[in-house]
Design a protein around this motif. Structure first.
Motif, short mmCIF file in Angstrom:
data_model
loop_
_atom_site.label_atom_id
_atom_site.label_comp_id
_atom_site.label_asym_id
_atom_site.label_seq_id
_atom_site.Cartn_x
_atom_site.Cartn_y
_atom_site.Cartn_z
N HIS A 218 0.83 -1.21 0.00
CA HIS A 218 0.00 0.00 0.00
C HIS A 218 0.86 1.25 0.00
O HIS A 218 0.64 2.18 -0.80
N GLY A 222 1.27 2.90 -3.52
CA GLY A 222 0.42 4.09 -3.42
C GLY A 222 1.22 5.36 -3.60
O GLY A 222 0.79 6.30 -4.28
N THR A 226 0.61 7.82 -6.76
CA THR A 226 0.23 9.21 -6.46
C THR A 226 1.23 10.18 -7.09
O THR A 226 0.85 11.19 -7.69
N GLU A 324 4.11 7.43 3.64
CA GLU A 324 2.65 7.49 3.63
C GLU A 324 2.17 8.90 3.95
O GLU A 324 1.19 9.38 3.35
N THR A 327 2.65 10.96 0.86
CA THR A 327 1.68 10.52 -0.15
C THR A 327 0.32 11.12 0.12
O THR A 327 -0.38 11.58 -0.80
N ARG A 331 -1.77 13.52 -2.34
CA ARG A 331 -3.04 12.99 -2.83
C ARG A 331 -4.20 13.90 -2.45
O ARG A 331 -5.12 14.12 -3.26
#
Length: 404
Positions: A218, A222, A226, A324, A327, A331
């Protein structure tokens, strides 16, 4: 088929019967030595049943005996390929050697039970088979055939109708004795408390590994996707060949890193040796920051303390948490100013990411997606704490991880 006749059609009835009869081998071998098998009296049979008990109790002390008995029980007492039906995934019988005196005691109880039940079933089987022969002989006009406990006198075809009765009684006996031994195997050869705990720990480790792999995919994929979407959109809006070239270069680098992470995860799933490249850690944080900058975000980063002193697991999880967090900024908030603070002292690693929060972004991130949940899970597994919350007009990700 009617219920009473159902055991006739089940192969497991006969494998259980065979398993029970095998238990009578030791008593009969001992009886052949003493007191002999030439018309033994009732007291002789009681002696035959008792003589092998010390022998099997001594055998139960050997750890591998439990493994052998467990494998036999699994194969012959429970439905499976040998019964031409789909068996239970876990019959509840251990196939591990004895690890304690409690295991040895239960194995001894199982061996004694198998010996006594096997002897009793073997004797009843012999008598019922003899009765069948006597009834068949009487039907053919030759009474007295076989040494049955019930004497058949006279003759006539009517006795042929009685021949199936002892056979059906024998099958019912075999089915009942087999079911009894299967239940006894679960109780006496079942996993000990230590084995259950070890199995639970192994299952927990597998679940944790699956969750870790899911978070790795993920976070890595991800982030790459992104970044690619943001860079492609910015390049199309800019219409500048130089900017487009830089955007494609950033997309290429992010894609290559994501492929390396994907290959590493697939190696773990295939249970083969991991690739030579190590998992990224906080020492590679510059790569993340540069990727975010190339997407238009204005990164204000500050690192205090020696990152090389952070233990490997903490450093790797810290990298994924930072990935994360960035990201989510790209996003949900787009190319906005981002403040990143990484602080290392003797006992803890503190990581903080702040960015302005628009109304649309507030609705998106405060919904609590899998990325924010993954950040909290990573921190909790390391004994730390993660806060992801709205702080005035900004979105804050604050993580505190112990280094010990």
């Amino acid at each position: 088929m009617p219920g009473p006749l159902l055991p006739l059609t089940r192969a497991v009835t006969y494998t259980r019967w065979l398993h029970v009869l095998v238990g009578a081998i030791v008593p009969f071998v001992c009886a052949a030595v003493y007191p002999g098998l030439t018309r033994p009296a009732l007291t002789d049979w009681l002696l035959i049943a008792a003589l092998p008990v010390p022998l099997v109790l001594a055998a139960a002390v050997v750890p591998e005996v439990r493994r052998a008995e467990g494998l036999q029980a699994r194969l012959m007492l429970f439905p499976g390929p040998q019964a031409r039906v789909r068996g239970e995934e876990d019959p509840g019988v251990s196939a591990a050697p004895s690890a304690s005196w409690s295991d040895r005691a239960r194995t001894g109880g199982w061996l004694v039970l198998r010996l006594e039940v096997g002897l009793a079933v073997a004797l009843v089987t012999g008598q019922l088979m003899a009765l069948c022969l006597s009834l068949a002989g009487a039907a053919a006009g030759h009474p007295g055939v076989g040494d049955a406990p019930l004497r058949v006198s006279g003759g006539g075809w009517g006795y042929a109708l009685l021949v199936p009765v002892p056979l059906l009684a024998l099958v019912a006996l075999a089915a009942g004795a087999g079911a009894l031994m299967a239940e006894a195997a679960r109780r006496l050869l079942g996993p000990s408390a230590r084995e259950r705990l070890a199995e639970l720990e192994e299952r927990t480790e597998r679940l944790l590994e699956r969750n870790r792999i899911a978070r790795e995919l993920h976070d890595s994929l991800g982030h790459a996707l992104t970044l690619a979407v943001v860079q492609a959109g910015a390049a199309r809006a800019a219409g500048d060949p130089d900017f487009t070239g830089r955007a494609l270069e950033t997309i290429e680098e992010a894609g290559r890193a994501a492929l390396e992470d994907l290959e590493r995860v697939l190696m773990v799933l295939r249970e083969t040796a991991p690739p030579a490249g190590a998992r990224p850690a906080l020492g590679d944080a510059d790569r993340l920051l540069e990727s975010a900058r190339s997407s238009g975000a204005r990164i204000d980063a500050e690192v205090t303390g020696p990152l090389e002193g952070v233990p490997g697991p903490v450093s790797r999880e810290g990298y994924r948490i930072l990935q994360e967090a960035l990201t989510n900024v790209l996003r949900h908030a787009g190319p906005v100013p981002v403040r990143v603070r990484i602080a290392v002292d003797e006992a803890r690693l503190r990581l903080e990411v702040r960015n302005p929060l628009s109304a649309a972004a507030a609705v998106a991130v405060t919904g609590g997606g899998s990325g924010l949940r993954g950040i909290r899970e990573r921190a909790a597994l390391l004994g730390g704490e993660a806060r992801t919350e709205r702080d005035g007009g900004q979105w804050l990700v604050h993580v505190d991880l112990p280094l010990g």
